[in-house]
Motif scaffolding. Structure first.
Motif, short mmCIF file in Angstrom:
data_model
loop_
_atom_site.label_atom_id
_atom_site.label_comp_id
_atom_site.label_asym_id
_atom_site.label_seq_id
_atom_site.Cartn_x
_atom_site.Cartn_y
_atom_site.Cartn_z
N ASP A 108 54.12 79.57 13.10
CA ASP A 108 54.81 78.59 13.67
C ASP A 108 54.31 77.02 13.41
N LEU A 109 54.97 76.06 12.69
CA LEU A 109 54.55 74.80 12.07
C LEU A 109 54.91 73.91 13.08
N HIS A 110 55.52 73.97 14.22
CA HIS A 110 55.96 72.95 15.13
C HIS A 110 54.68 72.33 15.78
N ASP A 111 54.49 71.30 15.84
CA ASP A 111 53.40 70.61 16.58
C ASP A 111 53.67 69.31 17.50
N ILE A 112 54.66 68.67 17.39
CA ILE A 112 54.89 67.63 18.34
C ILE A 112 54.93 67.76 19.88
N GLY A 113 55.23 68.87 20.24
CA GLY A 113 55.33 69.27 21.81
C GLY A 113 53.65 69.51 22.01
N LYS A 114 53.18 70.15 21.25
CA LYS A 114 51.54 70.85 21.39
C LYS A 114 50.63 69.51 21.34
N ASN A 115 51.12 68.69 20.18
CA ASN A 115 50.27 67.30 20.29
C ASN A 115 50.40 66.28 21.58
N LEU A 116 51.59 66.35 21.99
CA LEU A 116 51.80 65.60 23.49
C LEU A 116 50.90 66.20 24.30
N VAL A 117 51.13 67.80 24.53
CA VAL A 117 50.37 68.40 25.85
C VAL A 117 48.71 68.02 25.40
N ALA A 118 48.27 68.06 24.21
CA ALA A 118 46.90 67.99 23.95
C ALA A 118 46.50 66.54 24.28
N MET A 119 47.43 65.62 24.13
CA MET A 119 46.92 64.08 24.52
C MET A 119 46.99 63.91 25.91
N MET A 120 47.90 64.52 26.39
CA MET A 120 48.11 64.42 28.11
C MET A 120 46.82 64.95 28.60
N LEU A 121 46.44 66.15 28.31
CA LEU A 121 45.17 67.02 28.62
C LEU A 121 44.22 66.12 28.40
N LYS A 122 44.26 65.42 27.16
CA LYS A 122 42.77 64.62 27.09
C LYS A 122 42.56 63.39 28.01
N GLY A 123 43.88 62.75 28.33
CA GLY A 123 44.16 61.77 29.33
C GLY A 123 43.84 62.09 30.91
N ALA A 124 43.73 63.41 30.94
CA ALA A 124 43.41 64.00 32.16
C ALA A 124 42.03 64.59 32.45
N ASN A 125 41.31 64.00 31.37
CA ASN A 125 39.71 64.29 31.41
C ASN A 125 39.55 65.82 31.05
N PHE A 126 40.47 66.38 30.14
CA PHE A 126 40.00 67.79 29.60
C PHE A 126 39.39 67.47 28.15
N SER A 127 38.26 68.21 27.78
CA SER A 127 38.18 68.10 26.40
C SER A 127 39.04 68.90 25.67
N VAL A 128 39.55 68.60 24.62
CA VAL A 128 40.58 69.21 23.93
C VAL A 128 40.12 69.64 22.48
N VAL A 129 40.13 70.86 22.26
CA VAL A 129 39.96 71.36 20.75
C VAL A 129 41.25 71.81 20.14
N ASP A 130 41.79 71.07 19.24
CA ASP A 130 42.98 71.30 18.70
C ASP A 130 43.00 71.98 17.45
N LEU A 131 43.50 73.37 17.43
CA LEU A 131 43.32 74.12 16.24
C LEU A 131 44.47 73.84 15.08
N GLY A 132 45.28 72.91 15.56
CA GLY A 132 46.52 72.82 14.83
C GLY A 132 47.73 73.79 14.84
N THR A 133 48.36 74.01 13.68
CA THR A 133 49.48 74.93 13.79
C THR A 133 49.23 76.09 13.06
N ASN A 134 50.05 77.27 13.18
CA ASN A 134 49.91 78.47 12.34
C ASN A 134 48.52 79.10 12.64
N VAL A 135 48.24 79.24 13.74
CA VAL A 135 46.87 79.62 14.31
C VAL A 135 46.80 81.05 14.67
#
Ligand code: B12
Length: 217
Positions: A108-135
């Motif tokens: 799966d190559l879709h990442d717009i929603g995943k990126n938004l989730v990652a961003m929001m989580l960062k904003g909520a004080n989570f450290s986020v390691v984003d492995l990208g797509t097709n993981v």
């Protein structure tokens, strides 16, 4: 020296920031962030203003009032502001308690929603390691172990890649990972999350923050 802004001035800058994110005006958002930082506004309040803008974007997207391009420009504006804000947040002793490994599952190559989730989580004080797509599932396992993650977030946008999500959760269980697993993406349902043994499911980026908080509580 620290100057304390009058509440009105402060809320004007923060309001400009929220509106710039909502309108996807990257330059304006960046300028407002720079101004807010130079005025010594509490970085967490700046973060809250940014998040408020993105929440609104998420709401309007769900209501079909705006579409993917608008979401993307808003997210890019948020990213530019976060690049300025992140070092200040870190400096102010704002260190994340929990690490989330996030990625879009294999195939799966879709990442717009995943990126938004990652961003929001960062904003909520989570450290986020984003492995990208097709993981692949094993890559999630390795990252969770390396970073001692509390959470793993899996995203899938295709009905065909929901299978990869099921296989990934099975592998995490088999490996005895301590991290909780949350899943999301347009075709995902609460029922599917239960079926594959995930710990939680959220419909959008804003609720993924509530979910993440409840899973690590
Ligand atoms: C943009 C898009 C693309 C872009 C992706 C660009 C990118 N960088 O992501 C491109 C053009 C590359 C693309 C390709 C394809 N796409 Co496409 N795509 C879309 C589209 C229009 C929007 C998806 C999107 O970004 N939504 C916006 C975000 C904000 O929403 P979201 O992803 O759902 O995320 C939110 C929540 O789901 C949740 N969430 C998401 N992830 C996670 C993770 C966690 C942990 C949590 C808690 C929450 C969560 O929070 C997010 C934020 O609020 C959708 C249609 C649609 N309306 O959904 C089709 C869609 C997903 N694609 C589809 C298809 C078929 C494809 C292709 C197979 C087309 C083709 N024939 O080549 C390829 C597949 C490529 C691949 N291997 O992945 C179909 C899927 C159908 C199905 N039932 O499986 C859809 C539904 C379109 C359709 N109606 O047919 N696509």
């Amino acid at each position: 020296m620290r100057t304390v802004k009058a509440p009105n001035d402060m809320s004007e800058i923060l309001n400009t920031l929220t509106e710039s994110i909502k309108a996807g005006k990257r330059k304006d958002a960046k300028a407002a962030t720079e101004q807010a930082l130079s005025e010594n506004i509490d970085p967490q309040q700046i973060l809250a203003a940014l998040t408020m803008g993105m929440d609104d974007v998420g709401r309007r997207f769900k209501a079909n009032e705006i579409f993917v391009p608008e979401v993307l420009v808003a997210a890019r504006s948020m990213k530019s502001s976060m690049e300025l804000l992140e070092p200040v947040l870190a400096e102010s002793g704002y260190t994340p308690d929990h690490t989330v490994i996030i990625g879009t599952v294999e195939g799966d190559l879709h990442d717009i929603g995943k990126n938004l989730v990652a961003m929001m989580l960062k904003g909520a004080n989570f450290s986020v390691v984003d492995l990208g797509t097709n993981v692949g599932a094993q890559a999630f396992v390795e990252a969770a172990q390396t970073h001692k993650a509390s959470l793993i977030g899996l995203s899938a946008l295709l009905t065909t890649t929901m299978t990869a999500m099921r296989e990934a959760v099975a592998l995490f269980r088999e490996q005895g990972l301590a991290a909780k697993v949350m899943i999301g993406g347009a075709p995902i349902t609460e029922q599917f999350a239960q079926d594959i043994g995930a710990d939680g499911y959220a419909t959008d980026a804003a609720s993924s923050v509530d979910l993440a908080r409840s899973l690590v509580a």
